[in-house]
Motif scaffolding. Structure first.
Motif, PDB file in Angstrom:
ATOM      1  N   TYR A  81       0.872  -1.093   0.014  1.00  0.00           N
ATOM      2  CA  TYR A  81       0.051   0.016   0.015  1.00  0.00           C
ATOM      3  C   TYR A  81       1.029   1.326   0.137  1.00  0.00           C
ATOM      4  O   TYR A  81       0.405   2.237  -0.656  1.00  0.00           O
ATOM      5  N   ASN A  82       2.028   1.217   0.734  1.00  0.00           N
ATOM      6  CA  ASN A  82       2.714   2.549   0.821  1.00  0.00           C
ATOM      7  C   ASN A  82       4.037   2.475  -0.191  1.00  0.00           C
ATOM      8  O   ASN A  82       4.973   3.299   0.179  1.00  0.00           O
ATOM      9  N   LYS A 104       4.302   1.313  12.457  1.00  0.00           N
ATOM     10  CA  LYS A 104       3.025   1.974  13.046  1.00  0.00           C
ATOM     11  C   LYS A 104       2.536   2.930  11.944  1.00  0.00           C
ATOM     12  O   LYS A 104       3.143   3.605  11.167  1.00  0.00           O
ATOM     13  N   GLN A 105       1.226   2.970  11.815  1.00  0.00           N
ATOM     14  CA  GLN A 105       0.756   4.012  10.966  1.00  0.00           C
ATOM     15  C   GLN A 105       1.185   5.376  11.349  1.00  0.00           C
ATOM     16  O   GLN A 105       1.436   5.838  12.334  1.00  0.00           O
ATOM     17  N   VAL A 110       3.906   5.654   6.614  1.00  0.00           N
ATOM     18  CA  VAL A 110       2.971   4.619   6.644  1.00  0.00           C
ATOM     19  C   VAL A 110       1.471   5.510   6.518  1.00  0.00           C
ATOM     20  O   VAL A 110       0.867   5.599   7.352  1.00  0.00           O
ATOM     21  N   LYS A 111       1.257   5.692   5.274  1.00  0.00           N
ATOM     22  CA  LYS A 111      -0.015   6.346   5.074  1.00  0.00           C
ATOM     23  C   LYS A 111      -0.989   5.503   5.325  1.00  0.00           C
ATOM     24  O   LYS A 111      -2.175   5.750   5.866  1.00  0.00           O
ATOM     25  N   TYR A 112      -1.206   4.446   4.872  1.00  0.00           N
ATOM     26  CA  TYR A 112      -2.339   3.169   5.004  1.00  0.00           C
ATOM     27  C   TYR A 112      -1.843   2.012   5.943  1.00  0.00           C
ATOM     28  O   TYR A 112      -0.551   1.465   5.934  1.00  0.00           O
ATOM     29  N   ASP A 113      -2.857   1.789   6.659  1.00  0.00           N
ATOM     30  CA  ASP A 113      -2.568   0.580   7.612  1.00  0.00           C
ATOM     31  C   ASP A 113      -3.293  -0.525   7.067  1.00  0.00           C
ATOM     32  O   ASP A 113      -3.715  -0.531   5.919  1.00  0.00           O
ATOM     33  N   GLY A 132      -3.818  -0.344  12.387  1.00  0.00           N
ATOM     34  CA  GLY A 132      -3.014   0.644  13.025  1.00  0.00           C
ATOM     35  C   GLY A 132      -1.585   0.433  12.490  1.00  0.00           C
ATOM     36  O   GLY A 132      -0.494   1.318  12.921  1.00  0.00           O
ATOM     37  N   TYR A 133      -1.101  -0.718  12.040  1.00  0.00           N
ATOM     38  CA  TYR A 133      -0.165  -1.200  11.397  1.00  0.00           C
ATOM     39  C   TYR A 133       0.039  -1.077  10.022  1.00  0.00           C
ATOM     40  O   TYR A 133      -0.897  -1.841   9.416  1.00  0.00           O
ATOM     41  N   GLY A 134       1.280  -0.509   9.359  1.00  0.00           N
ATOM     42  CA  GLY A 134       1.148  -0.898   7.838  1.00  0.00           C
ATOM     43  C   GLY A 134       2.695  -1.233   7.689  1.00  0.00           C
ATOM     44  O   GLY A 134       3.287  -1.817   8.540  1.00  0.00           O
TER      45      GLY A 134
END
Length: 427
Positions: free
Chosen positions: A301-302, A389-390, A394-397, A402-404
């Motif tokens: 995602y990121n 951690k978001q 880390v824009k998206y978890d 809450g973690y990405g």
């Protein structure tokens, strides 16, 4: 009229129409709907790996809906929609073969499956035999995640295409990251006891020895697939071994239960995983995984690609519940490539579509991919990424946890392209 046995069979297999003529409307009651191109996905939607199967269905529904929303597949006679129907294999090869026969009876053009290399091997054999005997109703098997290397090597088939990097390719990417991780001195291998897990363990032994001969292998174990409910005994062995890192190809509940047990059992080392980025794994391990859980895939995602990020946002709009996360870019690639191949072939004929797919270079999101003609293995860049951690980068978890993940390394396709031993028999 359906016979009683036919009706019972339909009820038992739990056919789910996942995307029926999406994006189409009737101009009038008398208008005949275009004949759909039929896709049959055979996956476990019940049993121990139902969470993984349901995730697959969401990805495929979304990918099919995208094609249908732009009008479907362009044919000489007009646009034809894709129709996706799901068949529950319960995660078992024998049941998958029953579902294969049901899909055949329902006139499927394409079989889709990926969660389990053992099931994939059975479906390849079934597709080969069916196509040998039924030239007028041949089918292609499209594989999105069964990554035992043998499936595009000694077991390769003209009728099978794999749209995911196989285990040796994924391990090559993971061990490129491990090569630079000088804090790791001891590793433990824990994998599922079937063809895929065995392939992961073998690749880990070979590639770690080649790239980091200073690392000591302090333990190796295979466990039953989908039958372990308490991984604490395995975690106890890992902790006692003094391992700095675990390498695992576990997926589904076998992964989420493992990482949760590791967090509860006090394991302080790293996890080098194939699938540690989804299916409840980040939430299960929590803060203990920040900076310590790594995964590998074609995208995350990121990763920073604007086109892929837009697709992800559309996916989340379609499936807003956190539990319904996770988007895998390869599903979009597979369905888009299939639509392009059918258009190029001019029909859903299996031989014509296979020849259109062979050697196809496709500008997918987030990067261009190639379907290698010699073995029907997709070649694509891979990302290795670590849990964080978001916030910030880390824009998206993941799954509302809450973690990405953030990129550790991007490995270009040429760096993970491995030779094939495939000797393909062509019709």
């Amino acid at each position: 009229m359906h016979s009683k046995n036919s009706l019972v069979r339909s009820l038992m297999r739990g056919v789910v129409v996942a995307a029926a003529l999406a994006g189409f409307s009737l101009a009038g009651a008398a208008q005949t709907a275009p004949e759909p191109i039929r896709l049959a996905v055979i996956e476990a939607t019940s049993g121990n790996f139902a969470n993984a199967g349901e995730s697959v269905l969401r990805n495929l529904r979304f990918a099919v809906e995208r094609v249908n929303a732009r009008g479907g597949v362009k044919m000489a006679q007009g646009m034809r929609p894709l129709l996706l129907t799901a068949y529950d294999s319960k995660g078992q090869a024998d049941e998958a073969l029953v579902m294969f026969r049901a899909a055949k009876d329902d006139k499927a053009h394409f079989i889709l499956q990926g969660n389990s290399s053992a099931v994939a091997a059975a479906l390849i054999d079934a597709t080969n035999k069916w196509n040998e005997r039924n030239a007028q109703q041949r089918m292609l098997f499209l594989n999105y995640s069964a990554v035992d290397p043998t499936l595009t090597n000694e077991r390769c088939s003209f009728w099978h295409f794999r749209f995911d990097a196989h285990a040796d390719m994924r391990m090559h990417a993971l061990t490129e990251a491990l090569r630079e991780d000088k804090a790791v001195k001891k590793i433990y291998l824990l994998n599922q006891d079937y063809s895929f897990g065995q392939a992961v363990a073998r690749a880990a032994r070979e590639q770690v020895a080649a790239k980091r001969p200073d690392i000591e292998l302090v333990g190796e174990e295979l466990h039953p697939v989908g039958r372990v409910r308490d991984f604490s005994p395995y975690v106890g062995k890992i902790v006692a071994s003094g391992a700095d890192a675990v390498i695992t190809g576990n997926w589904g509940t076998d992964l989420s239960l493992l990482v949760k047990a590791a967090a509860d059992g006090g394991f302080k080392g790293k996890f080098y995983t194939f699938y540690g980025n989804a299916l409840s794994a980040p939430a299960a391990i929590g803060d203990a995984g920040v900076g310590k859980v790594l995964a590998v895939a074609e995208w995350h995602y990121n990763a920073g690609d604007a086109g892929a990020e837009a697709i992800y946002n559309a996916f989340r709009a379609r499936y807003p519940a956190p539990r319904d996360d996770y988007l895998n870019a390869r599903f979009i690639t597979m369905i888009d490539m299939l639509a392009a191949a059918i258009e190029r072939a001019g029909s859903p004929d299996a031989v014509a579509v296979a020849r259109a797919l062979e050697g196809m270079r496709f500008a997918a999101e987030p990067h261009e991919v190639v379907m290698r003609a010699e073995d029907h293995q997709l070649l694509s860049p891979l990302y290795v990424f670590r849990m964080a951690k978001q916030g910030g980068a880390v824009k998206y978890d993941v799954e509302g946890s809450g973690y990405g993940f953030v990129t550790e390394r991007r490995i270009e396709a040429r760096a993970v392209t491995l030779p094939s031993s495939c000797k393909m028999v062509r019709p």
